[in-house]
Design a protein around this motif. Structure first.
Motif, PDB file in Angstrom:
ATOM      1  N   LEU A   1      -8.344 -21.005  -5.472  1.00 28.94           N
ATOM      2  CA  LEU A   1      -9.496 -20.566  -4.925  1.00 28.94           C
ATOM      3  C   LEU A   1      -9.536 -21.150  -3.604  1.00 28.94           C
ATOM      4  CD1 LEU A   1     -12.127 -19.034  -5.769  1.00 28.94           C
ATOM      5  CD2 LEU A   1     -13.168 -21.457  -5.936  1.00 28.94           C
ATOM      6  N   HIS A   2      -8.918 -22.457  -3.350  1.00 31.15           N
ATOM      7  CA  HIS A   2      -8.583 -23.073  -2.017  1.00 31.15           C
ATOM      8  C   HIS A   2      -7.920 -22.208  -1.315  1.00 31.15           C
ATOM      9  CE1 HIS A   2      -9.104 -26.191   0.609  1.00 31.15           C
ATOM     10  NE2 HIS A   2      -7.498 -26.345   0.434  1.00 31.15           N
ATOM     11  N   ILE A   3      -6.815 -21.424  -1.979  1.00 29.70           N
ATOM     12  CA  ILE A   3      -6.059 -20.551  -0.772  1.00 29.70           C
ATOM     13  C   ILE A   3      -6.887 -19.642  -0.182  1.00 29.70           C
ATOM     14  CG2 ILE A   3      -3.977 -19.341  -0.699  1.00 29.70           C
ATOM     15  CD1 ILE A   3      -2.501 -21.041  -3.089  1.00 29.70           C
ATOM     16  N   VAL A   4      -7.668 -19.184  -1.178  1.00 28.98           N
ATOM     17  CA  VAL A   4      -8.321 -17.965  -0.686  1.00 28.98           C
ATOM     18  C   VAL A   4      -9.202 -18.411   0.290  1.00 28.98           C
ATOM     19  CG1 VAL A   4      -9.971 -16.080  -1.222  1.00 28.98           C
ATOM     20  CG2 VAL A   4      -8.112 -16.565  -2.565  1.00 28.98           C
ATOM     21  N   ILE A   5      -9.957 -19.278   0.102  1.00 27.80           N
ATOM     22  CA  ILE A   5     -11.104 -20.035   0.846  1.00 27.80           C
ATOM     23  C   ILE A   5     -10.320 -20.243   2.241  1.00 27.80           C
ATOM     24  CG2 ILE A   5     -12.579 -21.921   1.343  1.00 27.80           C
ATOM     25  CD1 ILE A   5     -13.256 -21.716  -1.725  1.00 27.80           C
ATOM     26  N   GLY A   6      -9.313 -21.029   2.184  1.00 25.20           N
ATOM     27  CA  GLY A   6      -8.550 -21.415   3.371  1.00 25.20           C
ATOM     28  C   GLY A   6      -8.189 -20.284   4.144  1.00 25.20           C
ATOM     29  N   LEU A   7      -7.573 -19.108   3.823  1.00 20.70           N
ATOM     30  CA  LEU A   7      -7.506 -17.926   4.661  1.00 20.70           C
ATOM     31  C   LEU A   7      -8.893 -17.394   5.223  1.00 20.70           C
ATOM     32  CD1 LEU A   7      -4.649 -16.476   2.431  1.00 20.70           C
ATOM     33  CD2 LEU A   7      -4.457 -17.819   4.548  1.00 20.70           C
ATOM     34  N   ILE A   8      -9.576 -17.308   4.302  1.00 18.68           N
ATOM     35  CA  ILE A   8     -10.919 -16.660   4.659  1.00 18.68           C
ATOM     36  C   ILE A   8     -11.562 -17.412   5.691  1.00 18.68           C
ATOM     37  CG2 ILE A   8     -13.352 -16.238   4.011  1.00 18.68           C
ATOM     38  CD1 ILE A   8     -12.234 -15.554   1.417  1.00 18.68           C
ATOM     39  N   GLN A   9     -11.434 -18.907   5.727  1.00 19.22           N
ATOM     40  CA  GLN A   9     -12.106 -19.742   6.874  1.00 19.22           C
ATOM     41  C   GLN A   9     -11.309 -19.577   7.927  1.00 19.22           C
ATOM     42  OE1 GLN A   9     -14.836 -21.276   7.047  1.00 19.22           O
ATOM     43  NE2 GLN A   9     -15.175 -20.584   4.810  1.00 19.22           N
ATOM     44  N   ALA A  10     -10.079 -19.319   8.133  1.00 20.08           N
ATOM     45  CA  ALA A  10      -8.908 -19.233   9.252  1.00 20.08           C
ATOM     46  C   ALA A  10      -9.749 -17.859   9.696  1.00 20.08           C
ATOM     47  CB  ALA A  10      -7.815 -19.357   8.888  1.00 20.08           C
ATOM     48  N   TYR A  11      -9.660 -16.836   9.015  1.00 16.50           N
ATOM     49  CA  TYR A  11     -10.237 -15.734   9.641  1.00 16.50           C
ATOM     50  C   TYR A  11     -11.507 -15.755  10.346  1.00 16.50           C
ATOM     51  CZ  TYR A  11     -11.189 -10.641   9.583  1.00 16.50           C
ATOM     52  OH  TYR A  11     -11.585  -9.332  10.210  1.00 16.50           O
ATOM     53  N   ILE A  12     -12.268 -16.469   9.440  1.00 19.85           N
ATOM     54  CA  ILE A  12     -13.906 -16.387  10.181  1.00 19.85           C
ATOM     55  C   ILE A  12     -13.758 -17.102  11.386  1.00 19.85           C
ATOM     56  CG2 ILE A  12     -16.063 -17.629   9.801  1.00 19.85           C
ATOM     57  CD1 ILE A  12     -15.781 -16.551   6.832  1.00 19.85           C
ATOM     58  N   PHE A  13     -13.127 -18.176  11.519  1.00 14.59           N
ATOM     59  CA  PHE A  13     -13.015 -19.137  12.588  1.00 14.59           C
ATOM     60  C   PHE A  13     -12.579 -18.147  13.864  1.00 14.59           C
ATOM     61  CE2 PHE A  13     -11.724 -21.951  15.695  1.00 14.59           C
ATOM     62  CZ  PHE A  13     -12.525 -23.168  15.692  1.00 14.59           C
ATOM     63  N   GLY A  14     -11.477 -17.454  13.575  1.00 12.70           N
ATOM     64  CA  GLY A  14     -10.926 -16.502  14.700  1.00 12.70           C
ATOM     65  C   GLY A  14     -11.821 -15.317  15.164  1.00 12.70           C
ATOM     66  N   VAL A  15     -12.516 -14.802  14.018  1.00 17.25           N
ATOM     67  CA  VAL A  15     -13.338 -13.566  14.430  1.00 17.25           C
ATOM     68  C   VAL A  15     -14.516 -14.123  15.097  1.00 17.25           C
ATOM     69  CG1 VAL A  15     -14.664 -11.938  13.467  1.00 17.25           C
ATOM     70  CG2 VAL A  15     -12.698 -12.025  12.570  1.00 17.25           C
ATOM     71  N   LEU A  16     -15.119 -15.172  14.639  1.00 15.63           N
ATOM     72  CA  LEU A  16     -16.302 -15.711  15.442  1.00 15.63           C
ATOM     73  C   LEU A  16     -16.108 -16.082  16.933  1.00 15.63           C
ATOM     74  CD1 LEU A  16     -17.831 -17.894  12.704  1.00 15.63           C
ATOM     75  CD2 LEU A  16     -18.867 -15.709  13.834  1.00 15.63           C
ATOM     76  N   THR A  17     -14.667 -16.591  17.066  1.00 12.49           N
ATOM     77  CA  THR A  17     -14.286 -16.917  18.312  1.00 12.49           C
ATOM     78  C   THR A  17     -14.437 -15.555  19.181  1.00 12.49           C
ATOM     79  OG1 THR A  17     -12.946 -18.608  17.807  1.00 12.49           O
ATOM     80  CG2 THR A  17     -12.642 -17.782  19.757  1.00 12.49           C
ATOM     81  N   LEU A  18     -13.748 -14.532  18.638  1.00 16.02           N
ATOM     82  CA  LEU A  18     -13.531 -13.144  19.093  1.00 16.02           C
ATOM     83  C   LEU A  18     -15.094 -12.864  19.688  1.00 16.02           C
ATOM     84  CD1 LEU A  18     -12.075 -10.865  20.043  1.00 16.02           C
ATOM     85  CD2 LEU A  18     -12.124 -10.025  17.637  1.00 16.02           C
TER      86      LEU A  18
END
Lengths: 225, 246
Positions: free
Chosen positions: A193-210
């Motif tokens: 679950l942590h892996i999934v969360i980690g990938l999702i958080q990375a994606y969210i960080f990038g998309v929010l920056t965008l």
């Protein structure tokens, strides 16, 4: 206490400069990333192999995402976004390797990234509209809203940092606590679950920056229309 | 956990360094390769478009050429048709001429054959007529008629002797052969001989033969001249005259 290991510890100091395990882990991650990238891009050709095809597909997907959000050449923003995704994603995964700290579970790291993201909003905003044109949108629709604009800037940056930090730290803490309680097998699903969360958080960080960058840039075209 | 400025700064620097390095080794090469491929694809598409245009132009050109050829073909066909028509007419007229010639020739042959047959028929008819006449005369003739005819020739002797005188002036004797249908009486012969001798003033040798084919009358042969007063001779001369006239 074992649980205290989730927090950063100073490994050594050079005068006033304290080098924590967060930084060392980040360096290690950087070396790995650079090495992988070096090997991936060593033999690029017009007729791609399977690795290059995957790599290009990823980059074209990123390019398309940026193109949909921004009225800019996507390759201006892509390196920043890509680097965010790569470093945060890799950092989030680092905690799974025994003996390594998750750098993003350190608030200093996430704040550093959030500040960079915040800076990028302004950099691209000013680069596309000029300083004056960019600053004008702070008084839109009236001067009265200026404080709220500033509060929004600050809070969303803090939120960006804390969101990532909280998710990662909690994941690490849950893992450590479960390890303390139930031994070997129980933490495994939580780690997955942590892996999934980690990938999702990375994606969210990038998309929010965008999205923030897009918000900074779009002000002017919207005003023009 | 507390805020650590050094970690914060190091992470910013780390990010910047990573950004810088990745720009070098990841983003730039990938971007260039993607753009290169896009350029290549665009170029390929452009080339294909150009090739298509060329092909279309070529097709148009060929179509025009084809149309020209078709027109030429039609023209040539028309010319050939005309020529063939003329040739046909010529051949037909030639054939017609040939046929006419052939018909003329056949007609000529036919006419000649017709004439030949007609002549043959006439000859046969005349022959039959002469045979019939001779039979008839033979039936009705008798010695009296014979004598009458002999007397007639005696009366004509004057003309005969003038003819002989012209041919045989030098000869002293004249050989005369008399062919007669009935045997001549001696006095008749004598009268003939006397008449000849007196008329020619030459000696006359007479020899007589009897030939009943003459029917009646006599045939006198003096050298190569023959005076025929017999009925058969009359009929023959009549037949010959008829043959000549018809």
């Amino acid at each position: 206490m074992k649980t205290l290991h989730v927090f950063p510890e100073t490994i050594f100091s050079v005068g006033p400069v304290r080098i924590t395990d967060t930084i060392v882990t980040t360096w290690f991650i950087m070396v790995v990333i650079i090495a992988v990238c070096y090997f991936l891009t060593r033999k690029l050709s017009v007729k791609p192999g399977i690795c290059q095809e995957i790599l290009e597909a990823i980059f074209e997907a990123i390019e398309k995402t940026i193109k949909d959000a921004l009225p800019l050449n996507p390759w201006m923003v892509l390196p920043v976004l890509g680097t965010f995704w790569i470093i945060i994603g890799a950092s989030n995964m680092a905690g799974l390797i025994p003996g390594l700290k998750t750098p993003t579970a350190d608030l200093n790291t996430t704040f550093a990234f959030a500040v960079i993201s915040y800076s990028m909003t302004h950099v691209f905003g000013i680069a596309t509209q000029g300083l004056k044109g960019y600053l004008i949108h702070y008084k839109e629709p009236t001067w009265i809203l200026l404080p709220f604009h500033i509060i929004a800037e600050v809070t969303r940056t803090v939120a960006l940092a804390v969101r990532l930090f909280g998710n990662m730290l909690s994941g690490d803490m849950v893992a450590v606590i479960l390890l303390g309680i139930a031994g070997l097998l129980v933490p495994v699903p939580f780690s997955l679950l942590h892996i999934v969360i980690g990938l999702i958080q990375a994606y969210i960080f990038g998309v929010l920056t965008l999205v923030f960058i897009a918000g900074g840039i779009r002000t002017k075209p919207e005003k023009e229309t | 956990m507390k805020f650590d400025i050094w970690t914060f700064l190091f992470q910013i620097i780390n990010f910047a360094v990573l950004l810088f390095i990745l720009r070098r080794i990841l983003y730039k090469p990938i971007r260039s390769i993607i753009e290169k491929r896009r350029g290549l694809i665009e170029k390929t598409i452009d080339d294909a478009e150009k090739a298509k245009q060329d092909a279309l132009e070529l097709r148009k050109k060929h179509q025009n050429e084809l149309n020209t050829y078709k027109e030429q073909h039609i023209q040539m066909l028309e010319v050939a048709k005309e020529e063939a028509e003329n040739e046909k007419k010529r051949l037909l007229s030639e054939a017609e001429k040939e046929v006419k010639k052939g018909i003329e020739k056949e007609k000529g042959i036919y006419n000649a054959e017709k004439r030949r047959l007609e002549t043959l028929l006439k000859e046969k008819a005349l022959e039959t007529a002469s045979v019939f006449a001779s039979r008839l005369l033979r039936d009705i003739s008798d010695k009296e008629l014979h004598k009458a005819l002999f007397r007639k020739i005696l009366a004509k002797l004057g003309q005969i002797t003038t003819d002989i005188a012209k041919i045989k002036e030098k000869d002293e004797t004249i050989e005369i052969e008399i062919m007669s249908a009935f045997p001549l009486e001696k006095d008749e012969l004598k009268a003939f001989q006397d008449a000849m001798e007196s008329l020619t003033a030459k000696k006359v040798n007479l020899s007589t033969t009897t030939d009943d084919r003459l029917i009646a009358g006599v045939k006198i042969k003096i050298y190569d001249m023959i005076y025929d007063s017999s009925l058969m001779g009359q009929i023959e001369s009549f037949t010959i005259r008829m043959k000549e006239t018809v």
